[in-house]
Design a protein around this motif. Structure first.
Motif, short mmCIF file in Angstrom:
data_model
loop_
_atom_site.label_atom_id
_atom_site.label_comp_id
_atom_site.label_asym_id
_atom_site.label_seq_id
_atom_site.Cartn_x
_atom_site.Cartn_y
_atom_site.Cartn_z
N LYS A 125 13.08 11.01 -57.22
CA LYS A 125 11.97 9.71 -56.51
C LYS A 125 11.84 9.13 -55.07
CE LYS A 125 11.44 7.69 -61.44
NZ LYS A 125 11.45 6.61 -62.22
N CYS A 126 13.04 8.42 -54.73
CA CYS A 126 13.87 8.93 -54.12
C CYS A 126 13.20 9.77 -52.88
CB CYS A 126 15.68 8.75 -53.63
SG CYS A 126 16.39 7.56 -54.59
N TYR A 127 13.29 10.75 -53.21
CA TYR A 127 12.39 11.72 -52.26
C TYR A 127 11.29 11.27 -51.80
CZ TYR A 127 12.08 16.71 -50.13
OH TYR A 127 11.53 17.43 -48.86
N TYR A 128 10.57 11.56 -53.35
CA TYR A 128 9.14 11.30 -53.23
C TYR A 128 8.58 9.84 -52.52
CZ TYR A 128 4.71 10.06 -55.14
OH TYR A 128 3.32 9.97 -54.96
N ILE A 129 9.82 9.24 -52.59
CA ILE A 129 9.33 7.58 -51.92
C ILE A 129 9.25 8.05 -49.96
CG2 ILE A 129 10.08 5.60 -50.72
CD1 ILE A 129 10.35 5.15 -54.23
N SER A 130 10.37 8.62 -49.55
CA SER A 130 10.79 9.07 -48.74
C SER A 130 9.78 9.58 -47.77
CB SER A 130 12.09 9.56 -48.34
OG SER A 130 12.66 10.30 -47.45
N LEU A 131 9.21 10.54 -48.65
CA LEU A 131 7.76 11.61 -47.68
C LEU A 131 6.79 10.91 -48.13
CD1 LEU A 131 8.53 14.89 -49.86
CD2 LEU A 131 8.60 14.57 -47.35
N LYS A 199 4.56 19.54 -42.37
CA LYS A 199 5.75 19.56 -42.92
C LYS A 199 6.04 18.12 -44.15
CE LYS A 199 10.71 19.92 -42.43
NZ LYS A 199 11.12 19.13 -43.60
N ASN A 200 5.71 17.23 -44.08
CA ASN A 200 5.76 15.99 -45.53
C ASN A 200 4.48 16.31 -46.24
OD1 ASN A 200 7.77 14.48 -43.49
ND2 ASN A 200 5.87 13.64 -42.20
N LEU A 201 3.38 16.74 -46.30
CA LEU A 201 2.83 17.91 -47.04
C LEU A 201 3.21 18.21 -48.20
CD1 LEU A 201 -1.56 16.90 -45.49
CD2 LEU A 201 -0.31 15.53 -47.05
N CYS A 202 3.37 19.30 -47.34
CA CYS A 202 4.11 20.41 -48.16
C CYS A 202 5.06 20.09 -48.69
CB CYS A 202 4.91 21.54 -46.75
SG CYS A 202 2.92 22.71 -46.48
N ASP A 203 6.22 19.37 -48.68
CA ASP A 203 6.99 18.82 -49.35
C ASP A 203 7.11 18.43 -50.27
OD1 ASP A 203 9.07 20.12 -47.96
OD2 ASP A 203 9.69 18.60 -46.35
N LEU A 204 5.70 17.26 -50.30
CA LEU A 204 5.76 16.46 -51.61
C LEU A 204 5.21 17.35 -52.55
CD1 LEU A 204 2.55 14.15 -50.20
CD2 LEU A 204 4.34 14.01 -51.43
N SER A 205 4.89 18.84 -52.51
CA SER A 205 4.00 20.00 -53.77
C SER A 205 5.59 19.59 -55.32
CB SER A 205 3.99 20.72 -53.82
OG SER A 205 5.35 21.59 -52.62
N GLY A 206 6.38 19.75 -54.64
CA GLY A 206 7.57 19.74 -55.77
C GLY A 206 8.25 18.63 -56.46
N PRO A 207 7.68 17.26 -55.51
CA PRO A 207 8.16 16.46 -55.98
C PRO A 207 6.92 15.38 -57.04
CG PRO A 207 8.04 14.98 -54.14
CD PRO A 207 8.13 16.79 -54.10
N LEU A 208 5.63 16.17 -56.69
CA LEU A 208 4.46 15.10 -57.19
C LEU A 208 4.45 16.46 -58.54
CD1 LEU A 208 1.37 15.64 -54.68
CD2 LEU A 208 2.80 13.07 -55.74
N ASP A 209 4.90 17.92 -59.14
CA ASP A 209 5.01 17.91 -60.04
C ASP A 209 5.96 17.52 -60.49
OD1 ASP A 209 4.43 20.97 -61.21
OD2 ASP A 209 6.85 21.53 -61.11
N THR A 210 7.21 17.61 -60.62
CA THR A 210 8.44 17.20 -60.72
C THR A 210 8.37 15.98 -61.84
OG1 THR A 210 10.03 18.52 -59.79
CG2 THR A 210 10.82 16.89 -61.01
N LEU A 211 7.87 14.79 -61.08
CA LEU A 211 7.34 13.46 -61.38
C LEU A 211 6.26 13.76 -62.29
CD1 LEU A 211 7.94 11.27 -58.76
CD2 LEU A 211 9.84 11.76 -60.67
N GLY A 212 5.11 14.72 -62.80
CA GLY A 212 4.50 14.62 -63.42
C GLY A 212 2.78 13.97 -63.46
N ILE A 213 2.91 13.82 -61.40
CA ILE A 213 2.26 13.32 -61.14
C ILE A 213 1.13 14.27 -60.64
CG2 ILE A 213 0.92 12.21 -58.93
CD1 ILE A 213 3.91 10.77 -58.49
N TYR A 214 1.35 15.51 -60.25
CA TYR A 214 0.20 16.78 -59.99
C TYR A 214 0.90 17.44 -60.54
CZ TYR A 214 -3.63 19.02 -58.22
OH TYR A 214 -4.66 20.08 -57.58
N LYS A 215 0.56 18.32 -61.18
CA LYS A 215 1.49 19.37 -61.55
C LYS A 215 0.19 20.65 -61.39
CE LYS A 215 3.82 19.53 -64.81
NZ LYS A 215 5.32 19.36 -64.67
#
Length: 245
Positions: A125-131, A199-215
């Motif tokens: 969640k912290c990483y996601y908010i930072s992005l 870079k920021n858009l690419c980094d979003l894929s991980g937390p989006l999947d982990t948090l279940g926002i976009y699998k």
């Protein structure tokens, strides 16, 4: 060769190289895991991926201090939006590094009794908010450049009707097409902004999947991770391509 040596001498450079290796292993294991004769190779790739992840956690142990120092520095920025976005990004990134350190202590057996899923969720969640804060800053940089370009175009239209002198002609009349063309021209003229956005858009894929926002799947996450890591290596090797804070 000297540039590579200088890159690997930095902790950030080593982290980016480990990160690129980690996500390359994730991507390759996803691509070949369905092949019947590749079980051993897939297992080795996943072991290497895990080792790279553990190594990166160790490299990041002191990054909380760097993030706090960066947050203090960004509070001095003159513009309100970048000041808020970058300070919030650095603070949440510092919390992320705290969670990351706790997870590393657990992985080496020094903190075996912690609630690992809870700490991993907090870190994500912290990483996601930072992005999101970084993307907010990127959009601010894009928006004021868009506004500036549109104003310049209006001045051109009012002062000179020569079509050969109107490089951005049709922004208003073309609607979405004109907007995308103007956006493309702005990003083309500002490589640091383009690289930071990618870079920021690419980094979003991980937390989006982990948090279940976009699998998604490990293939997408691996590809995005490799691309993001290559951008990170490029900006470290060529500091003029890094978006200044």
């Amino acid at each position: 060769m000297e540039g590579f040596v200088e890159l690997t001498n930095r902790s950030q450079g080593r982290d980016q190289l480990f990160r690129a290796t980690q996500y390359t292993c994730m991507l390759l294991s996803y691509l070949i895991e369905r092949k019947a004769d590749k079980e051993k190779l897939v297992m080795k790739l996943k072991q290497l991926e895990s080792s790279m992840s553990s190594g990166r956690k160790m490299f990041r142990l002191g990054n909380m201090v760097h993030a706090l120092v960066a947050a203090r520095r960004t509070t001095q920025l003159p513009d309100v939006v970048p000041r808020f976005c970058l300070t919030a990004s650095n603070l949440t990134r510092a919390f992320y590094f705290v969670c990351d350190a706790v997870l590393w202590l657990n992985s080496v057996g020094l903190q075996p009794d912690i609630d690992k899923p809870k700490w991993r969720n907090w870190a994500t969640k912290c990483y996601y908010i930072s992005l999101l804060m970084n993307l907010g800053r990127d959009w601010y940089e894009i928006s004021w450049r868009l506004e500036q370009a549109i104003q310049e175009e209006k001045i051109k239209e009012n002062s000179c009707w020569d079509k050969h002198n109107q490089k951005l002609n049709g922004v208003k009349s073309d609607g979405v097409h004109g907007f995308l063309l103007l956006l493309f021209q702005i990003l083309k003229k500002n490589p640091p902004l383009l690289l930071d956005l990618v870079k920021n858009l690419c980094d979003l894929s991980g937390p989006l999947d982990t948090l279940g926002i976009y699998k998604t799947n490990p293939g997408v996450i691996g590809f995005c991770g490799v691309l993001s890591s290559l951008v990170g290596i490029l900006t470290l090797a060529s500091p003029h391509l890094k978006l200044k804070q």
